[in-house]
Design a protein around this motif. Structure first.
Motif, mmCIF file in Angstrom:
data_model
loop_
_atom_site.group_PDB
_atom_site.id
_atom_site.type_symbol
_atom_site.label_atom_id
_atom_site.label_comp_id
_atom_site.label_asym_id
_atom_site.label_seq_id
_atom_site.Cartn_x
_atom_site.Cartn_y
_atom_site.Cartn_z
ATOM 1 N N GLU A 94 -26.495 17.538 83.507
ATOM 2 C CA GLU A 94 -26.427 18.945 84.272
ATOM 3 C C GLU A 94 -24.901 18.984 85.074
ATOM 4 N N PRO A 95 -24.413 20.102 84.956
ATOM 5 C CA PRO A 95 -23.270 20.354 85.745
ATOM 6 C C PRO A 95 -23.203 20.091 87.167
ATOM 7 N N ARG B 251 -16.452 25.337 84.814
ATOM 8 C CA ARG B 251 -17.114 26.628 85.133
ATOM 9 C C ARG B 251 -16.999 26.948 86.631
ATOM 10 N N ASN B 252 -17.088 28.188 86.850
ATOM 11 C CA ASN B 252 -16.898 28.511 88.397
ATOM 12 C C ASN B 252 -15.943 27.944 89.128
ATOM 13 N N VAL B 253 -14.670 28.283 88.670
ATOM 14 C CA VAL B 253 -13.437 27.713 89.054
ATOM 15 C C VAL B 253 -12.852 28.243 90.398
ATOM 16 N N VAL B 254 -12.683 27.532 91.466
ATOM 17 C CA VAL B 254 -11.706 27.898 92.388
ATOM 18 C C VAL B 254 -10.453 27.031 92.424
ATOM 19 N N PRO B 255 -9.384 27.993 92.023
ATOM 20 C CA PRO B 255 -8.018 27.262 91.660
ATOM 21 C C PRO B 255 -7.485 26.781 93.122
ATOM 22 N N SER C 216 -9.473 23.206 92.010
ATOM 23 C CA SER C 216 -9.840 22.306 93.321
ATOM 24 C C SER C 216 -11.261 22.268 93.476
ATOM 25 N N GLN C 217 -11.992 23.235 92.812
ATOM 26 C CA GLN C 217 -13.596 23.075 93.022
ATOM 27 C C GLN C 217 -14.292 23.884 91.794
ATOM 28 N N CYS C 218 -15.171 23.117 91.151
ATOM 29 C CA CYS C 218 -15.905 23.656 90.012
ATOM 30 C C CYS C 218 -17.038 23.069 89.849
ATOM 31 N N ASP C 219 -17.829 23.756 88.807
ATOM 32 C CA ASP C 219 -18.957 23.104 88.144
ATOM 33 C C ASP C 219 -18.526 22.473 87.148
ATOM 34 N N ILE C 220 -18.698 20.968 86.758
ATOM 35 C CA ILE C 220 -18.263 20.024 85.789
ATOM 36 C C ILE C 220 -19.312 19.064 85.482
#
Length: 166
Positions: free
Chosen positions: A2-3, A93-97, A80-84
């Protein structure tokens, strides 16, 4: 698998004399465990960097930072933040650059390089407009890029040398 929703846990490496910025995507599981960039033993980033700078391959985090800074190389990640899922860049997915402005404003960076096409694609999508800088895509040093030999990587990455002079 799961991510997981994850946040980058360690700082970029750069100083006022940094001339190039190398961007990865997001730290791998091994890098997250080690709390430093390119922590998987099969990742060839440190071998390539040592080859480009004609230095021994660094072993400790302090040796790695020293190598980068002495040769005016900054490193950071696009995300800097994501679902992985695990270490899979393709699952991001759901990237915070990541905010690149601090590095770019407080260094002499004149070229940005992507460690792989996913880093380049994410940079183009999330950061290019803010930085106004093109990114040069290099083949990934990841063990997942097994088609590219160490020699191939060194040849492709040698373009960085041009930006490290003067």
């Amino acid at each position: 698998m799961e991510p997981e929703r994850l946040t980058h846990q360690f700082a970029p490496v750069y100083n006022a004399e940094s001339r190039v910025l190398i961007l990865g995507t997001f730290p791998s599981v091994k890098s997250r465990e080690n709390q430093f960039f390119y922590g998987h033993p099969q990742n060839r980033f440190w071998k390539v960097t040592a080859g480009l700078t004609e230095e021994p391959v660094p072993q400790t985090i302090e040796e790695k930072k020293k190598l980068l800074l002495e040769h005016h190389i900054a490193i950071w990640d696009v995300v800097s933040q994501c679902d992985i899922e695990g270490s899979s860049d393709s699952s991001i997915r759901n990237v915070v650059p990541a905010d690149l402005s601090e590095i770019l404003q407080n260094s002499r960076v004149k070229a940005i390089f992507a460690n792989g096409s996913t880093a380049a694609r994410l940079y183009d999508r999330y950061q290019k407009k803010q930085t106004g800088m093109e990114i040069i895509t290099l083949p990934s040093t990841s063990p997942a890029n097994a088609a590219c030999s160490l020699q191939d990587l060194l040849q492709a990455w040698s373009v960085i040398r041009t930006y490290l002079q003067n």
